[in-house]
Design a protein around this motif. Structure first.
Motif, PDB file in Angstrom:
ATOM      1  N   ILE A 105       0.862  -1.182   0.000  1.00 15.79           N
ATOM      2  CA  ILE A 105       0.000   0.000   0.000  1.00 15.79           C
ATOM      3  C   ILE A 105       0.896   1.230   0.000  1.00 15.79           C
ATOM      4  N   ALA A 106       0.864   1.974  -1.099  1.00 17.22           N
ATOM      5  CA  ALA A 106       1.740   3.141  -1.261  1.00 17.22           C
ATOM      6  C   ALA A 106       0.921   4.336  -1.725  1.00 17.22           C
ATOM      7  N   VAL A 107      -0.194   4.557  -1.063  1.00  9.01           N
ATOM      8  CA  VAL A 107      -1.073   5.679  -1.401  1.00  9.01           C
ATOM      9  C   VAL A 107      -0.734   6.884  -0.521  1.00  9.01           C
ATOM     10  N   GLY A 108      -1.303   8.016  -0.856  1.00  9.79           N
ATOM     11  CA  GLY A 108      -0.984   9.241  -0.127  1.00  9.79           C
ATOM     12  C   GLY A 108      -1.583   9.271   1.270  1.00  9.79           C
ATOM     13  N   THR A 125       3.592   6.321   4.637  1.00 10.80           N
ATOM     14  CA  THR A 125       3.929   6.781   5.981  1.00 10.80           C
ATOM     15  C   THR A 125       2.646   6.906   6.786  1.00 10.80           C
ATOM     16  N   VAL A 126       2.540   6.103   7.828  1.00  6.71           N
ATOM     17  CA  VAL A 126       1.286   6.035   8.594  1.00  6.71           C
ATOM     18  C   VAL A 126       1.578   6.100  10.088  1.00  6.71           C
ATOM     19  N   PRO A 127       0.657   6.651  10.866  1.00  7.17           N
ATOM     20  CA  PRO A 127       0.847   6.735  12.316  1.00  7.17           C
ATOM     21  C   PRO A 127       0.817   5.363  12.982  1.00  7.17           C
ATOM     22  N   VAL A 128       1.316   5.344  14.204  1.00  2.22           N
ATOM     23  CA  VAL A 128       1.325   4.125  15.000  1.00  2.22           C
ATOM     24  C   VAL A 128      -0.092   3.579  15.138  1.00  2.22           C
ATOM     25  N   SER A 129      -0.234   2.288  14.959  1.00  8.68           N
ATOM     26  CA  SER A 129      -1.472   1.503  15.071  1.00  8.68           C
ATOM     27  C   SER A 129      -2.257   1.440  13.775  1.00  8.68           C
ATOM     28  N   ILE A 180       9.299   4.426  13.840  1.00 11.79           N
ATOM     29  CA  ILE A 180      10.660   4.729  13.367  1.00 11.79           C
ATOM     30  C   ILE A 180      10.632   5.769  12.258  1.00 11.79           C
ATOM     31  N   LYS A 181       9.721   5.613  11.315  1.00 15.05           N
ATOM     32  CA  LYS A 181       9.654   6.548  10.191  1.00 15.05           C
ATOM     33  C   LYS A 181       9.394   7.969  10.671  1.00 15.05           C
ATOM     34  N   TYR A 182       8.401   8.151  11.531  1.00 19.19           N
ATOM     35  CA  TYR A 182       8.074   9.484  12.030  1.00 19.19           C
ATOM     36  C   TYR A 182       9.195  10.044  12.901  1.00 19.19           C
TER      37      TYR A 182
END
Length: 435
Positions: free
Chosen positions: A82-85, A122-126, A206-208
């Motif tokens: 999944i590589a959507v905005g 890039t997605v938030p935790v959970s 990690i990403k954030y």
């Protein structure tokens, strides 16, 4: 192995293409039929050096293809990315996950056999927990695991970042999924790239954490640059002096007009909102965001001050609009605030950017005049402002610049030139953090 890459934006297109370069069969999926048609003709929707050649080579080798048919692509895939905005949601700064969750629903309906579903966005935790819940609710019979695999691609050098990364982060508690991910990244194992396996939530964080730390370094050195101007120090020497400390490092200690782009602005906001949701506020990051917002808005004031306190009725030449060189990305670029501020102060703005003017026309005031090259911005201009440090601006003919400007005045917001050399050439030269 076969991959379905959902989304052909910056992350999806680069990632899918590079996976195909690893020898994996990749199908890139997008709802936008026109974009897919253009990709099949090797017309890129983004500017990224070398991407068109890499796409063409892998299409020719029958490892890379493009489709609007998500169902068939997912049904045949061993892994679905999944590589959507995930843009900032209007009003509250949270990441807008509607595209991620919509993709999860469509993927669920198309699953056929065991499949690893990977959040590359890039997605938030959970978020991975919710993706798993959505798919399980729609397809209780399906065999799948949800994995976090954040991207660390820098616009302008994204291909190299994917093919020769500092590290790969994979978040999963499933041994079965871990084996699939190891196989997908086998090429990088062979060149001893560090592969960091963590829990899914850790991987998402990690990403954030990485992006907000880099944003913090940028805001830090920008405030130090302001102090340098007050005390008579040189910010470049300060940055070198602290950057040689291995605990600090020299990267992202370059003063300028503030950070922009597709990642830092939205990711810092999203992490702050996540921290508030979990009652663990990040006051440092909140200040980083505030400092950066103020800085971008203050850059036009620097230009006005350099022009004697008024630019009303005066022409200003602006070189560079994108948030960094080697991209056409205008998202949250400092130029947006700078150009708007100058026009608001009564200036006429003439500008040139090698790749970004198409996107700029969607975001900048209608009064902006776009020119065919750097020199066309200059005749009769009261000041030349360098906003983005494209290489061609480093090599500009300064003698010609001087003859074209109404006054030999340059405001260099990227410190492209040396103050002593510019003064010797007869310019009134203003830079960041240097005297």
């Amino acid at each position: 192995m076969r991959i379905a890459m959902i989304g052909t934006g910056y992350v999806g297109l680069v990632s899918g293409t590079c996976f195909s370069e690893f020898g994996i069969q990749v199908v890139c999926v997008d709802k936008d039929a026109r974009k897919i048609d253009l990709l099949r003709q090797n017309v890129m929707p983004i500017y990224e050096p070398g991407l068109d050649e890499l796409v063409a080579a892998n299409v020719e080798a029958n490892r890379l293809s493009f489709t609007t048919d998500l169902k068939s692509a997912v049904a045949e895939a061993d892994a679905v990315f999944i590589a959507v905005g995930t843009p900032s949601r209007r009003g509250d700064g949270h990441a807008d996950l509607s595209y991620v969750y919509a993709a999860a629903e469509e993927i669920a309906d198309a699953l056929n056999g065991y499949t690893v579903i990977v959040t590359k966005s890039t997605v938030p935790v959970s978020t991975g927990d919710e993706v798993e819940r959505i798919i399980r609710a729609r397809r209780p019979d399906a065999e799948f695991d949800v994995v976090s695999n954040p991207e660390f691609l820098r616009e302008g050098s994204a291909i190299n970042d994917f093919l020769r990364p500092d590290r790969v982060v994979i978040g999963t508690e499933s041994e079965r999924a871990r084996k699939v991910m190891k196989q997908l990244y086998r090429v990088l194992y062979l060149i001893e790239t560090p592969i960091v396996f963590t829990s899914r939530r850790t991987s998402e964080l990690i990403k954030y954490a990485g992006n907000t730390f880099l944003a913090t370094k940028i805001s830090f050195i920008n405030e130090i640059a302001d102090l340098c101007e007050k005390v008579g120090a040189d910010v470049h020497d300060v940055a070198k002096g602290i950057g040689l400390d291995g605990r600090i490092g020299k990267k992202f200690l370059h003063p300028g007009p503030g950070y922009g782009g597709s990642c830092f602005p939205k990711d810092t906001l999203a992490l702050v909102q996540t921290a508030r949701d979990f009652n663990s506020p990040l006051s440092i990051i909140e200040q980083v965001i505030a400092v950066n917002d103020r800085r971008k808005k203050s850059m036009a004031d620097r230009v006005v001050a350099a022009c004697g306190g008024s630019v009303s009725g005066k022409a200003i030449a602006v070189l560079g609009l994108t948030f960094k060189p080697n991209t056409d990305d205008m998202r949250d670029s400092p130029s947006i605030d700078i150009v708007a501020g100058l026009i608001g102060a009564g200036a006429t703005v003439r500008t040139f950017d090698p790749e970004g003017m198409g996107e700029a026309k969607k975001l900048l005031p209608s009064q902006v005049i776009y020119c065919d090259d750097a020199y066309a911005t200059l005749p009769g201009a009261e000041c030349l402002v360098i906003v983005t440090e494209w290489n061609e601006f480093r090599a500009i003919d300064l003698d010609r610049v001087k003859t074209l400007l109404a006054a030999p005045r340059i405001v260099d917001l990227r410190n492209v030139y040396e103050p002593a050399e510019m003064q010797e050439l007869g310019f009134e030269y203003y830079s960041i953090g240097r005297v």
